[in-house]
Design a protein around this motif. Structure first.
Motif, PDB file in Angstrom:
ATOM      1  N   VAL A 264      18.128 -33.885 -20.027  1.00 36.80           N
ATOM      2  CA  VAL A 264      19.312 -33.813 -19.592  1.00 36.80           C
ATOM      3  C   VAL A 264      19.437 -32.978 -17.518  1.00 36.80           C
ATOM      4  N   LYS A 265      20.214 -33.961 -17.106  1.00 37.51           N
ATOM      5  CA  LYS A 265      20.365 -34.009 -15.932  1.00 37.51           C
ATOM      6  C   LYS A 265      21.708 -33.249 -15.337  1.00 37.51           C
ATOM      7  N   ASP A 266      21.846 -32.054 -14.537  1.00 40.57           N
ATOM      8  CA  ASP A 266      22.560 -31.433 -13.777  1.00 40.57           C
ATOM      9  C   ASP A 266      23.403 -31.237 -15.069  1.00 40.57           C
ATOM     10  N   THR A 267      25.610 -31.481 -15.093  1.00 39.62           N
ATOM     11  CA  THR A 267      26.160 -30.688 -15.648  1.00 39.62           C
ATOM     12  C   THR A 267      26.336 -31.645 -17.416  1.00 39.62           C
ATOM     13  N   PHE A 268      25.700 -31.076 -18.159  1.00 41.91           N
ATOM     14  CA  PHE A 268      25.842 -32.201 -19.424  1.00 41.91           C
ATOM     15  C   PHE A 268      26.342 -31.476 -20.633  1.00 41.91           C
ATOM     16  N   GLU A 350      33.526 -39.872 -10.649  1.00 41.32           N
ATOM     17  CA  GLU A 350      31.943 -39.844 -10.154  1.00 41.32           C
ATOM     18  C   GLU A 350      30.538 -38.913 -11.141  1.00 41.32           C
ATOM     19  N   VAL A 351      29.315 -39.775 -11.414  1.00 42.21           N
ATOM     20  CA  VAL A 351      28.872 -38.709 -12.220  1.00 42.21           C
ATOM     21  C   VAL A 351      28.189 -37.698 -12.528  1.00 42.21           C
ATOM     22  N   ILE A 352      28.697 -36.652 -13.096  1.00 39.19           N
ATOM     23  CA  ILE A 352      28.268 -35.204 -13.217  1.00 39.19           C
ATOM     24  C   ILE A 352      27.009 -35.012 -13.787  1.00 39.19           C
ATOM     25  N   GLY A 353      26.791 -35.614 -14.606  1.00 44.15           N
ATOM     26  CA  GLY A 353      25.460 -34.728 -15.557  1.00 44.15           C
ATOM     27  C   GLY A 353      24.608 -36.769 -16.341  1.00 44.15           C
ATOM     28  N   SER A 354      23.680 -36.673 -17.580  1.00 49.30           N
ATOM     29  CA  SER A 354      23.460 -37.138 -17.703  1.00 49.30           C
ATOM     30  C   SER A 354      22.481 -36.839 -18.917  1.00 49.30           C
ATOM     31  N   PHE A 355      22.062 -37.819 -19.854  1.00 44.56           N
ATOM     32  CA  PHE A 355      21.537 -37.265 -21.010  1.00 44.56           C
ATOM     33  C   PHE A 355      20.840 -38.910 -21.603  1.00 44.56           C
ATOM     34  N   THR A 356      19.147 -38.383 -21.167  1.00 48.11           N
ATOM     35  CA  THR A 356      18.644 -39.631 -21.590  1.00 48.11           C
ATOM     36  C   THR A 356      17.931 -39.249 -22.493  1.00 48.11           C
ATOM     37  N   HIS A 357      18.090 -40.370 -23.245  1.00 47.16           N
ATOM     38  CA  HIS A 357      16.952 -40.422 -24.778  1.00 47.16           C
ATOM     39  C   HIS A 357      16.367 -42.212 -25.259  1.00 47.16           C
ATOM     40  N   PHE A 358      15.784 -42.056 -26.607  1.00 53.53           N
ATOM     41  CA  PHE A 358      15.712 -43.250 -26.605  1.00 53.53           C
ATOM     42  C   PHE A 358      17.079 -43.542 -27.019  1.00 53.53           C
TER      43      PHE A 358
END
Length: 672
Positions: A264-268, A350-358
């Motif tokens: 999880v990056k930044d605001t999510f 504007e992208v303010i956060g991200s969620f990266t997963h399989f």
């Protein structure tokens, strides 16, 4: 014209509010994806929940409109309290002011009081209090026969004094709306017409005894999920049932356990996580993809089922139902917000956060809620505890065929009853042929509205009046406040009087003149020639603002509002010129997109050293705009001609006025 294209024409080329609905699998999601790629309007996409917003690649309703998590009463007192407590940044206010198209996805879950609050907020920030949604076109997307709005007993005891029911179409704003109703009718998911007919009966509360018997013929309480090697996914009503099934089946596998964590990056926020933070797998686990493949190969899609074949610390391999072998890569979900910069009417993402997963979840079972929008070949339905109208319909319509369905329990009659008000609303709409006949007049009406809006200064007058009242409460502001706002507001009010007459001419030409195209072009050219210098004068007046304050926050507040008004007037003047010769929606949108704003230098923050002289110079400028000569200005203000000349020269240097504005005798006094 089919329903899909008709809906697209209404959204693109009219300003009518639209309810786009349709049975499961008719293409509502595809429609939204196309719209976001092609629509020239300034749009935002919202949804009632965080996960729904992420799936729609939008934001939550509460986030866009800065609403607290509470019920909303449609009373003047409640609205005043809401706006007094609302802390909305200037950038978000600008997004709402620029907004032309609001898309509300999964609208079946939006409660009536929430929709009325959206309406109130848009009227407030668009400065158009007498028009539903402040004039914003709203596209409602959803299926009322699926998930319903939640109205807890304690909340409904309060809301029932204002609403006959909780559904969005029972909001008070709907009394002023006549939204276009378009139902997508081509079912892509099911091809067996007998099954489609049964689904329609479930949807419309018309299930016959024969059809119910046919459905319940799929009842098999002893069914074993691994029959014939097919991947049957169980659809159940509650999370605890689903979790228990998945954990039981995973534990039964003898293979090694592997655990994978999301990044999880930044605001999510956690409430918006599309899947669990932790993914636990074993070889042999039944899984489902929860996102479309973002790579060029497009090997999987949201809802595709697979079985894990091998695992390592950083790798997951699966084989899909169709035999496709996939090395699964991580996917990223983005949390966005909408922005609009000063001087631009473009609503940017504007992208303010991200969620990266399989992009996988265990898929021996999922909830009916999470299955909404997905399609399967084989499903096991446990609907014994169905608690909401539409749950059984959602579950049944997930499957491509009746033969692919297994019922663990007979379907209870209480779960087959949809709300009567939903049936009444959907069954009392215009047919598609009549809706198509009304398209052309709606397109003409929209173009007329856009043209009239270019000659409508009421919103700017309201903004200036509101700003003036606000500034007068700030003790830090110095300068001739009354004179400045009298000049600006008076100038706009004078233009509005002429503009309203011209709006009448526009409507008369469009609706009664058979040769309207040529006549309208001539009138638009004449109007642009008339309004351009007067608007430029107002633009110059704003740029010469004499107000000063030593409070940085007050200065920033005043400057931001003045710059927004300056930019809007500049945009109006530019577009008026661009559309004179060739008039169409495409030309209008291209003109708006090509506009570039030149920001003036506004010095509001100071230590008051120049306040008195600045205010004096502005009074001179005001009288100059009133076409007084230099000697007349000096006499009126009881100052010397030399001082008047000094003031006017400073405005020439700032490019606020031009030497051509001076009469010959004044040019001589100026030494020009």
């Amino acid at each position: 014209m089919n329903a899909y294209e008709l809906a697209y024409e209404y959204v693109q080329h009219t300003n009518r509010c639209i309810f786009l609905t349709g049975k499961a699998g008719t293409g509502k999601t595809t429609f939204l994806r196309r719209l976001k790629q092609e629509c020239p309007k300034q749009l935002t996409v919202v949804a009632p929940t965080g996960v729904a917003a992420i799936n729609a690649e939008g934001v939550t309703i509460h986030s866009l409109f800065q609403l607290p998590p509470q019920l909303f009463l449609p009373t003047p007192e409640a609205r005043r309290q809401l706006f007094s407590e609302m802390q909305m940044r200037a950038n978000k206010q600008r997004v709402l002011r620029n907004l032309e198209l609001l898309v509300i996805d999964e609208v079946s879950m939006v409660r009536a009081d929430l929709l009325d609050t959206i309406d109130a907020v848009l009227r407030h920030f668009k400065h158009r209090p007498n028009i539903p949604f402040g004039g914003v076109q709203v596209l409602f997307i959803g299926d009322l026969f699926q998930l319903s709005p939640v109205a807890r007993e304690a909340e409904w005891r309060i809301l029932q004094d204002f609403y006959v029911g909780p559904y969005f179409f029972q909001a008070q704003v709907f009394r002023e709306l006549q939204p276009v109703y378009i139902e997508l009718d081509h079912v892509f998911r099911q091809s067996n017409m007998d099954f489609v007919e049964i689904l329609n009966q479930v949807r419309n509360n018309t299930l016959t005894p024969e059809s119910r018997m046919t459905l319940n013929s799929r009842y098999n309480p002893y069914f074993q999920v691994d029959n014939n090697g097919e991947h049957y996914i169980t659809l159940s009503t509650h999370n605890n049932k689903v979790d228990a099934i998945n954990q039981r089946e995973l534990s039964a596998l003898k293979a090694q356990t592997y655990t994978y964590q999301a990044r999880v990056k930044d605001t999510f926020p956690e409430s918006m996580y599309p899947i669990d933070m932790t993914l636990t797998l074993k070889v042999g686990a039944k899984v489902m993809f929860v996102k479309n493949d973002s790579s060029q190969e497009k090997l999987y899609y949201n809802g595709k089922l697979a079985t894990v074949t091998s695992l390592s610390k950083n790798e997951i391999h699966v084989v899909c139902e169709d035999g496709t072998k996939v090395e699964v890569h991580t996917e990223t979900w983005e949390n966005i917000r909408y922005n609009a910069e000063t001087g631009s009417d473009q609503v940017e993402v504007e992208v303010i956060g991200s969620f990266t997963h399989f992009p996988l979840r265990l898929a021996w079972a999922i909830t009916i809620h999470k299955a909404q929008g997905l399609t399967f070949d084989h499903v096991v339905i446990d609907a014994e505890d169905a608690f909401a109208a539409g749950q059984v319909y959602v579950a049944l319509s997930r499957c491509r065929s009746l033969e692919g369905i297994v019922l663990l329990t007979p379907i209870p009659m209480r779960a087959l009853t949809n709300a009567k008000e939903v049936l009444y609303f959907t069954q009392n709409q215009l047919d598609i042929a009549t809706t198509e006949q009304r398209l052309a007049p709606a397109q003409t009406e929209y173009l007329t509205i856009l043209l009239c809006a270019l000659y409508d200064f009421r919103a700017l007058i309201n903004r200036l009046s509101s700003l003036s009242r606000n500034i007068k409460t700030k003790g830090s502001v110095q300068g001739d406040i009354s004179s400045f706002f009298t000049t600006c507001t008076g100038g706009l009010e004078g233009l509005q009087i002429i503009a309203e007459r011209f709006q009448q001419q526009i409507r008369q030409i469009v609706y009664t003149d058979t040769s309207s195209s040529a006549n309208l072009s001539d009138r638009l050219t004449a109007a642009a020639n008339y309004f351009a210098p007067k608007i430029q004068q107002l633009i110059a007046t704003l740029a010469a603002c004499p107000l000063r304050t030593n409070d940085r926050n007050d200065a920033a507040f005043i400057k931001q509002h003045l710059l927004d008004i300056h930019a809007e007037l500049s945009r109006i003047k530019y577009i008026q010129r661009q559309i004179c010769q060739t008039l169409s929606l495409d030309v209008f949108f291209k003109a708006r997109q090509s506009f570039r704003w030149v920001e003036p230098t506004l010095t509001i923050y100071s230590q008051h050293r120049k306040t008195r002289s600045d205010a004096s110079a502005f009074q001179t400028l005001t009288l100059f705009y009133q076409r007084l000569t230099i000697p007349q200005i000096a006499k009126e203000r009881k100052i010397t001609i030399r001082t008047v000349v000094k003031h006017l020269r400073s405005f020439i240097e700032q490019d606020i006025i031009h030497i051509s504005n001076f009469a010959p005798e004044d040019q001589e006094l100026m030494g020009i």
